[in-house]
Design a protein around this motif. Structure first.
Motif, PDB file in Angstrom:
ATOM      1  N   LEU A 177       4.782  21.058   9.654  1.00  4.23           N
ATOM      2  CA  LEU A 177       4.311  22.391   9.305  1.00  4.23           C
ATOM      3  C   LEU A 177       2.807  22.553   9.479  1.00  4.23           C
ATOM      4  N   PHE A 178       2.053  21.446   9.338  1.00  2.00           N
ATOM      5  CA  PHE A 178       0.597  21.541   9.339  1.00  2.00           C
ATOM      6  C   PHE A 178      -0.047  20.741  10.474  1.00  2.00           C
ATOM      7  N   LEU A 179       0.722  20.273  11.411  1.00  2.00           N
ATOM      8  CA  LEU A 179       0.182  19.480  12.516  1.00  2.00           C
ATOM      9  C   LEU A 179      -0.749  20.333  13.371  1.00  2.00           C
ATOM     10  N   SER A 180      -2.006  19.860  13.531  1.00  2.00           N
ATOM     11  CA  SER A 180      -2.984  20.623  14.309  1.00  2.00           C
ATOM     12  C   SER A 180      -3.495  19.853  15.521  1.00  2.00           C
ATOM     13  N   ASP A 181      -3.339  18.533  15.542  1.00  2.00           N
ATOM     14  CA  ASP A 181      -3.868  17.703  16.628  1.00  2.00           C
ATOM     15  C   ASP A 181      -2.780  16.744  17.089  1.00  2.00           C
ATOM     16  N   LEU A 182      -2.324  16.893  18.337  1.00  2.00           N
ATOM     17  CA  LEU A 182      -1.245  16.066  18.882  1.00  2.00           C
ATOM     18  C   LEU A 182      -1.650  15.510  20.238  1.00  2.00           C
ATOM     19  N   ASP A 183      -1.613  14.187  20.363  1.00  2.00           N
ATOM     20  CA  ASP A 183      -1.957  13.512  21.620  1.00  2.00           C
ATOM     21  C   ASP A 183      -0.709  12.855  22.186  1.00  2.00           C
ATOM     22  N   LEU A 184      -0.236  13.373  23.328  1.00  2.00           N
ATOM     23  CA  LEU A 184       0.957  12.850  24.002  1.00  2.00           C
ATOM     24  C   LEU A 184       0.603  12.213  25.345  1.00  2.00           C
ATOM     25  N   THR A 242       2.947  16.971   5.373  1.00  2.00           N
ATOM     26  CA  THR A 242       1.527  16.637   5.172  1.00  2.00           C
ATOM     27  C   THR A 242       0.815  16.252   6.465  1.00  2.00           C
ATOM     28  N   LEU A 243       1.551  15.898   7.498  1.00  2.00           N
ATOM     29  CA  LEU A 243       0.958  15.372   8.736  1.00  2.00           C
ATOM     30  C   LEU A 243       0.106  16.426   9.440  1.00  2.00           C
ATOM     31  N   GLU A 244      -1.170  16.040   9.732  1.00  2.00           N
ATOM     32  CA  GLU A 244      -2.088  16.940  10.423  1.00  2.00           C
ATOM     33  C   GLU A 244      -2.500  16.414  11.793  1.00  2.00           C
ATOM     34  N   LEU A 245      -2.525  15.099  11.969  1.00  2.00           N
ATOM     35  CA  LEU A 245      -2.941  14.505  13.249  1.00  2.00           C
ATOM     36  C   LEU A 245      -1.982  13.388  13.638  1.00  2.00           C
ATOM     37  N   LEU A 246      -1.550  13.390  14.893  1.00  2.00           N
ATOM     38  CA  LEU A 246      -0.671  12.344  15.411  1.00  2.00           C
ATOM     39  C   LEU A 246      -1.114  11.978  16.821  1.00  2.00           C
ATOM     40  N   ASN A 247      -1.447  10.698  17.020  1.00  2.00           N
ATOM     41  CA  ASN A 247      -1.892  10.196  18.323  1.00  2.00           C
ATOM     42  C   ASN A 247      -0.865   9.210  18.838  1.00  2.00           C
ATOM     43  N   LEU A 248      -0.202   9.569  19.957  1.00  2.00           N
ATOM     44  CA  LEU A 248       0.817   8.727  20.583  1.00  2.00           C
ATOM     45  C   LEU A 248       0.398   8.325  21.993  1.00  2.00           C
ATOM     46  N   ASP A 249      -0.889   8.292  22.242  1.00  2.00           N
ATOM     47  CA  ASP A 249      -1.419   7.964  23.572  1.00  2.00           C
ATOM     48  C   ASP A 249      -0.906   6.596  24.030  1.00  2.00           C
ATOM     49  N   GLY A 250      -0.244   6.574  25.185  1.00  2.00           N
ATOM     50  CA  GLY A 250       0.226   5.315  25.756  1.00  2.00           C
ATOM     51  C   GLY A 250       1.570   4.837  25.245  1.00  2.00           C
ATOM     52  N   CYS A 251       2.209   5.594  24.374  1.00  2.00           N
ATOM     53  CA  CYS A 251       3.549   5.226  23.884  1.00  2.00           C
ATOM     54  C   CYS A 251       4.571   5.730  24.907  1.00  2.00           C
ATOM     55  N   ARG A 252       4.861   4.914  25.885  1.00  2.00           N
ATOM     56  CA  ARG A 252       5.634   5.347  27.062  1.00  2.00           C
ATOM     57  C   ARG A 252       7.113   5.572  26.774  1.00  2.00           C
ATOM     58  N   LYS A 253       7.598   5.124  25.614  1.00  2.00           N
ATOM     59  CA  LYS A 253       9.008   5.315  25.275  1.00  2.00           C
ATOM     60  C   LYS A 253       9.243   6.592  24.475  1.00  2.00           C
ATOM     61  N   CYS A 269       0.844  -1.208   0.000  1.00  2.00           N
ATOM     62  CA  CYS A 269       0.000   0.000   0.000  1.00  2.00           C
ATOM     63  C   CYS A 269       0.876   1.254   0.000  1.00  2.00           C
ATOM     64  N   PRO A 270       1.400   1.641  -1.136  1.00  2.00           N
ATOM     65  CA  PRO A 270       2.330   2.784  -1.175  1.00  2.00           C
ATOM     66  C   PRO A 270       1.657   4.156  -1.146  1.00  2.00           C
ATOM     67  N   GLN A 271       0.342   4.212  -1.288  1.00  2.00           N
ATOM     68  CA  GLN A 271      -0.338   5.504  -1.371  1.00  2.00           C
ATOM     69  C   GLN A 271      -1.152   5.833  -0.122  1.00  2.00           C
ATOM     70  N   LEU A 272      -0.814   5.232   0.997  1.00  2.00           N
ATOM     71  CA  LEU A 272      -1.563   5.477   2.232  1.00  2.00           C
ATOM     72  C   LEU A 272      -1.438   6.926   2.691  1.00  2.00           C
ATOM     73  N   GLN A 273      -2.574   7.450   3.225  1.00  2.00           N
ATOM     74  CA  GLN A 273      -2.590   8.785   3.813  1.00  2.00           C
ATOM     75  C   GLN A 273      -3.092   8.774   5.260  1.00  2.00           C
ATOM     76  N   VAL A 289      -1.246  11.822   6.385  1.00  2.00           N
ATOM     77  CA  VAL A 289      -1.984  12.980   6.902  1.00  2.00           C
ATOM     78  C   VAL A 289      -2.430  12.740   8.342  1.00  2.00           C
ATOM     79  N   LYS A 290      -2.947  11.539   8.628  1.00  2.00           N
ATOM     80  CA  LYS A 290      -3.400  11.207   9.980  1.00  2.00           C
ATOM     81  C   LYS A 290      -2.804   9.870  10.395  1.00  2.00           C
ATOM     82  N   VAL A 291      -2.171   9.851  11.575  1.00  2.00           N
ATOM     83  CA  VAL A 291      -1.514   8.647  12.082  1.00  2.00           C
ATOM     84  C   VAL A 291      -1.926   8.435  13.538  1.00  2.00           C
ATOM     85  N   ASN A 292      -2.462   7.256  13.827  1.00  2.00           N
ATOM     86  CA  ASN A 292      -2.865   6.901  15.187  1.00  2.00           C
ATOM     87  C   ASN A 292      -2.053   5.698  15.629  1.00  2.00           C
TER      88      ASN A 292
END
Length: 656
Positions: free
Chosen positions: A572-579, A547-558, A491-495, A522-525
């Protein structure tokens, strides 16, 4: 002058005295009569009245100097002449008796009021004394589809409030949508309250009744009699409503277009038959857990309303292969079909439904917990539904890799495939489906598929699925780094990537996926992927920061401050970050606040124990763009700091 009170007793009972011993009371009566032409209608409606006491010595009058001494027939004639708006609401504010009497008057029974509407009539007068007139805030009033909507839930759902709604909305164009969810345990909604709505709100278009055990056929009769514009009816857990009520709706509401029936133990085949025959505009039907409904009712409905019926949902019904054969033959207009927990439907039923060739317009199909779905029937459905775009299989334990691959080959228009708890599906089936799905598949979702085991692919990687944009693999414990690496190459065209709950994946598994994505993520959970380190976030920020706008790292303790440095430098375009629950500190927050190009709108630091009060200036600085900030379970941040943030970031919703 027409007779004010018709009393059939002996004339001697008056004994020559005045009916009112107090001249002022008599003056009140004269003042009323002089302005209102009161008469007795030919067919009187039953009313509870009589403020008079009958004693053995004769007729004794209640001496209260009040208009309340008038019988309800007189009050009825007075109230029906009161102009709508403020005047009518003011009358309803006097007492519960007046409110209920006003609400019992049908809209057609009111005399024509002054057509010139005053501004003050737009707002109902507040109710005083012991009457609860529900305000817009109390009712949950919203505008929906251009008409007034009211919602009553739990203890607020009473007959008195419904009566207040019926009276109060008449001057605002009438109620268009009413939702009643639950019922007051002491003074719950009954037929009387629903009748008040019917009489006062003939413009009602949508009615939803959830968990109202005291509302029965009588209330639905009134709705059917008065609300001929009704378009949507939702009945859930209404044990007192039977076929009679549903038949009345069918006979009097020809505009009915959407019907939802759930857990109504007295509704059976007869009611559904009437709906099919008498509601020519019905386009959506949903039936769930109704034990009296069987093949006869479902087949009659589908065969009668087949020309316009587009959405069908059947769940937990005692239907057999016959009903599915009818769906396959008559469902020529059906675009959305959902079949769940149909224990009496076999493989033959689904096979016939597919081979009947009647589902040519079907675009979305959901099948849940149906033993009749096998490899053979699944392929037949694909061949008989050439325009199928969305397919969802949940808890279909007899579908294997062979059936999935055959389905993917036959469903040439498929754009979205979701598999949930299909435990006979393995890695081989997923790879085979991706390589045979054609050129239109855009989304693949796997949830709790326990049959997938992590292993390296023992054959060359097949041709890639170049159109897949969305990949979600959630809570599949056997899906590890080797499987992820294979999917990444396919799947080389994933967003959009959602890998939440995959505890087994490591950096070595996700890095090939990040490197193979050519379109830009664009969105990574990655929530719950506890083995991932800063190396993954650094690579993600470097390769997809543009291109990244959303990143969820909830529970990634490392994940530490090193990841925040990479995010601050590249995204540059990240608007939603979960740490949430990450190992970030005040230093990482300071780095992000100093990044001029970073414009976060939502930031979650829930459970980040290393973030303290020292981050207050940095959070204030980031607050120029933030609209949401989560500081729950941040043990090192004091309540006073949170209060300062609330004062400073007045545009931002802060959870603490």
């Amino acid at each position: 002058m027409p007779t004010l009170v018709n009393y059939s007793g002996d004339d001697e009972i008056y004994s020559g005295g005045s009916f009112y011993t107090n001249p002022s009371d008599l003056g009140r009566l004269y003042s009323i009569v002089s302005n209102v032409d009161v008469y007795s209608p030919a067919c009187k409606r039953a009313r509870i009245s009589a403020p008079f006491l009958f004693e053995s010595s004769g007729f004794e009058q209640n001496m209260r100097p009040s208009i309340e001494v008038l019988p309800d027939e007189c009050l009825f004639e007075i109230f029906r002449r009161v102009p709508e708006g403020k005047e009518r609401s003011s009358c309803a504010s006097v007492s519960k008796k007046w409110l209920m009497l006003l609400s019992s008057i049908r809209r057609s029974e009111f005399c024509n009021s002054n057509p010139v509407a005053e501004e003050e009539n737009e707002t109902a007068a507040p109710v005083c004394n012991d009457v609860e007139m529900v305000s817009c805030e109390d009712n949950g009033e919203v505008e929906s589809d251009g008409y007034l909507t009211r919602s009553l839930e739990g203890k607020k759902a009473t007959d008195m409030r419904l009566a207040a709604i019926a009276v109060g909305t008449s001057s605002r164009g009438g109620l268009g949508k009413l939702l009643i969810r639950g019922s007051n345990s002491v003074r719950g909604v009954t037929n009387r309250g629903l009748s008040a709505i019917a009489r006062g709100c003939p413009s009602l278009r949508a009615l939803s009744l959830w968990n109202v055990p005291f509302v029965g056929d009588e209330g639905l009769f009134e709705i059917a009699k008065e609300c001929h514009l009704l378009e949507k009816l939702d009945l859930s857990n209404c044990p007192s409503i039977s076929n009679k009520g549903l038949i009345a709706i069918a006979e009097n509401c020809p505009n009915l277009s959407s019907l939802n029936i759930e857990s109504c133990s007295k509704i059976g085949n007869e009611g559904l038959q009437a709906i099919g025959k008498l509601c020519p505009r019905l386009h959506s039907i949903s039936i769930k857990d109704c034990p009296l409904l069987g093949d006869h009712g479902v087949s009659s409905l589908l065969s009668s309303a087949s020309s316009v019926l587009t959405r069908v949902k059947l769940q937990g019904l005692n239907i057999t292969d016959f009903s599915l054969a009818v769906i396959g033959h008559y469902g020529k207009a059906v675009t959305n079909l959902s079949l769940s927990v149909l224990q009496h439907v076999s493989e033959r039923g689904f096979w016939v439904m597919g081979n009947a060739q009647g589902l040519q317009k079907l675009m979305s199909l959901t099948i849940t917990s149906c033993r009749g779905i096998t490899d053979v029937s699944l392929e037949a459905i694909a061949k008989g539904s050439l325009n199928l775009k969305q397919m969802c299989l949940r808890k279909c334990c007899f579908v294997s890799d062979n059936g999935l691959v055959a389905f993917a080959k036959a469903a040439g228009s498929l754009e979205s495939l979701q598999l949930e708890e299909c435990n006979r599906i393995t890695q081989s089936g997923i790879v085979g489906a991706l390589s045979n799905c054609g050129t239109k598949l855009k989304a693949l979702s796997l949830v709790k598929c326990m049959g997938i085991k992590d292993m390296a692919l023992g054959m060359p990687v097949p041709s890639p699925c170049s159109y897949l944009r969305y990949l979600s693999i959630r809570n599949c414990p056997g899906f590890g780094s080797a499987s992820l690496a294979v999917v990444g190459k396919l799947c080389p065209q994933l967003q959009h990537v959602d890998l939440s709950g995959l505890c087994g994946i490591t950096d070595s598994g996700i890095l090939p996926l990040l490197e193979s994505c050519e379109a830009g993520l664009v969105k990574v959970n990655l929530s719950g992927c506890m083995s991932l380190t800063d190396e993954v976030v650094s690579a993600l920020a470097r390769l997809h920061g543009g291109t990244l706008e959303l990143l969820n790292l909830d529970g990634c303790r490392k994940i530490t401050d090193a990841s925040l440095v990479a995010i601050a430098e590249n995204c540059l375009f990240l608007s939603d970050l979960d740490l949430s629950k990450c190992a970030v500190t005040d230093s990482g927050i300071a780095v992000m606040s100093s990044a001029e190009q970073l414009n976060l709108q939502v930031l979650s630091l829930s459970g980040c124990s290393e973030v303290s009060n020292k981050s207050l200036p940095c959070l204030k600085k980031m607050g120029r763009t933030l609209v949401g900030l989560n500081l729950q379970k941040c043990s090192s941040i004091s309540s006073s700091t949170v209060e300062l943030l609330v004062e400073s970031l007045w545009r931002c919703d802060i959870l603490s």
